[in-house]
Design an enzyme around this catalytic site. Sequence first.
Site, PDB file in Angstrom:
ATOM      1  N   HIS A 129       9.469  -0.807   8.971  1.00 28.91           N
ATOM      2  CA  HIS A 129      10.169  -1.682   8.027  1.00 28.91           C
ATOM      3  C   HIS A 129      11.286  -0.908   7.312  1.00 28.91           C
ATOM      4  O   HIS A 129      12.427  -1.369   7.232  1.00 28.91           O
ATOM      5  CB  HIS A 129       9.172  -2.254   7.006  1.00 28.91           C
ATOM      6  CG  HIS A 129       9.788  -3.154   5.993  1.00 28.91           C
ATOM      7  ND1 HIS A 129       9.693  -4.527   6.057  1.00 28.91           N
ATOM      8  CD2 HIS A 129      10.522  -2.881   4.880  1.00 28.91           C
ATOM      9  CE1 HIS A 129      10.341  -5.055   5.033  1.00 28.91           C
ATOM     10  NE2 HIS A 129      10.849  -4.073   4.298  1.00 28.91           N
ATOM     11  N   GLU A 130      10.951   0.280   6.807  1.00 33.85           N
ATOM     12  CA  GLU A 130      11.959   1.073   6.083  1.00 33.85           C
ATOM     13  C   GLU A 130      13.033   1.608   7.023  1.00 33.85           C
ATOM     14  O   GLU A 130      14.212   1.651   6.667  1.00 33.85           O
ATOM     15  CB  GLU A 130      11.290   2.217   5.306  1.00 33.85           C
ATOM     16  CG  GLU A 130      10.310   1.761   4.243  1.00 33.85           C
ATOM     17  CD  GLU A 130      10.863   0.707   3.289  1.00 33.85           C
ATOM     18  OE1 GLU A 130      12.059   0.756   2.948  1.00 33.85           O
ATOM     19  OE2 GLU A 130      10.088  -0.180   2.887  1.00 33.85           O
ATOM     20  N   HIS A 154      15.749  -0.763   7.570  1.00 36.42           N
ATOM     21  CA  HIS A 154      16.743  -0.807   6.488  1.00 36.42           C
ATOM     22  C   HIS A 154      17.903   0.148   6.748  1.00 36.42           C
ATOM     23  O   HIS A 154      19.055  -0.195   6.485  1.00 36.42           O
ATOM     24  CB  HIS A 154      16.106  -0.465   5.137  1.00 36.42           C
ATOM     25  CG  HIS A 154      15.484  -1.628   4.454  1.00 36.42           C
ATOM     26  ND1 HIS A 154      16.190  -2.742   4.064  1.00 36.42           N
ATOM     27  CD2 HIS A 154      14.206  -1.851   4.087  1.00 36.42           C
ATOM     28  CE1 HIS A 154      15.381  -3.605   3.484  1.00 36.42           C
ATOM     29  NE2 HIS A 154      14.160  -3.093   3.490  1.00 36.42           N
ATOM     30  N   GLY A 189       7.458   1.157  -0.105  1.00 40.01           N
ATOM     31  CA  GLY A 189       8.515   1.823   0.634  1.00 40.01           C
ATOM     32  C   GLY A 189       9.848   1.435   0.028  1.00 40.01           C
ATOM     33  O   GLY A 189       9.983   0.341  -0.534  1.00 40.01           O
ATOM     34  N   CYS A 242       9.624  -7.796   1.105  1.00 31.44           N
ATOM     35  CA  CYS A 242      10.656  -6.787   0.893  1.00 31.44           C
ATOM     36  C   CYS A 242      11.191  -6.903  -0.528  1.00 31.44           C
ATOM     37  O   CYS A 242      11.446  -8.011  -1.000  1.00 31.44           O
ATOM     38  CB  CYS A 242      11.781  -7.003   1.903  1.00 31.44           C
ATOM     39  SG  CYS A 242      13.129  -5.816   1.777  1.00 31.44           S
ATOM     40  N   LEU A 243      11.358  -5.774  -1.192  1.00 27.69           N
ATOM     41  CA  LEU A 243      11.903  -5.788  -2.548  1.00 27.69           C
ATOM     42  C   LEU A 243      13.302  -6.394  -2.590  1.00 27.69           C
ATOM     43  O   LEU A 243      13.701  -6.964  -3.601  1.00 27.69           O
ATOM     44  CB  LEU A 243      11.927  -4.367  -3.121  1.00 27.69           C
ATOM     45  CG  LEU A 243      10.567  -3.684  -3.290  1.00 27.69           C
ATOM     46  CD1 LEU A 243      10.752  -2.234  -3.741  1.00 27.69           C
ATOM     47  CD2 LEU A 243       9.683  -4.452  -4.259  1.00 27.69           C
ATOM     48  N   GLN A 258      18.687   0.051  -0.178  1.00 26.31           N
ATOM     49  CA  GLN A 258      18.145  -0.895  -1.152  1.00 26.31           C
ATOM     50  C   GLN A 258      18.535  -0.540  -2.586  1.00 26.31           C
ATOM     51  O   GLN A 258      18.330  -1.348  -3.494  1.00 26.31           O
ATOM     52  CB  GLN A 258      16.631  -0.981  -1.035  1.00 26.31           C
ATOM     53  CG  GLN A 258      16.175  -1.606   0.269  1.00 26.31           C
ATOM     54  CD  GLN A 258      14.671  -1.683   0.327  1.00 26.31           C
ATOM     55  OE1 GLN A 258      14.011  -0.725   0.709  1.00 26.31           O
ATOM     56  NE2 GLN A 258      14.132  -2.820  -0.087  1.00 26.31           N
TER      57      GLN A 258
END
Length: 183
Positions: free
Chosen positions: A137-138, A141, A44, A95-96, A49
């Site tokens: 999760h996304e 963000h 994702g 998470c990235l 991000q």
Amino acid sequence: MIYPIVVYGDPVLKKKAAEIEKGTDLTQLVEDMYETMKGAHGIGLAAPQIGKSIRLFVVDGRPLEDEETNDFVKVFVNPEIVEEFGEEWAFEEGCLSIPNIREDVERPESLKIKYYDEKWEYHEEEFDGMKARIIQHEYDHIEGILFTDYLTPLKKRMLKGKLTNITKGKMKVEYRVAIPVKK
């Protein structure tokens, strides 16, 4: 085009993202986001991000090699979670934007969400299990929330050094990152 991933400490990750004007051509940006996510081995990726504070995220559950997520490839534009329901369950999230840190996060097992896809077609759907978790999760963000915000004060204190190192670029990752600029 592969964007660098914005990491922990950058203000864009803590800001509520802006709505996208209906009809905006998102074709190239969506393509770039998928390419960026794939290059970083993610499932994702939200626009903040990559430094863009807009309400857009993409998901691709296929890397999980799970029957539940093997066809889960979607674009969410201006999404709104209508309802979250079901038992809360813990799962270790990463998470990235917060590389090399993974912690259990509790989330409701199901949700109902309304959103547009990249062609501005309207959808209202329910998702369960892993699909719901990826969306939650996304979605966080674009609301300016990180998975670390759900951790206990003790866990946060234990991770403080690692998080500080991320803000300074002191971490090893196999993808390009954008380190927060110090003023």
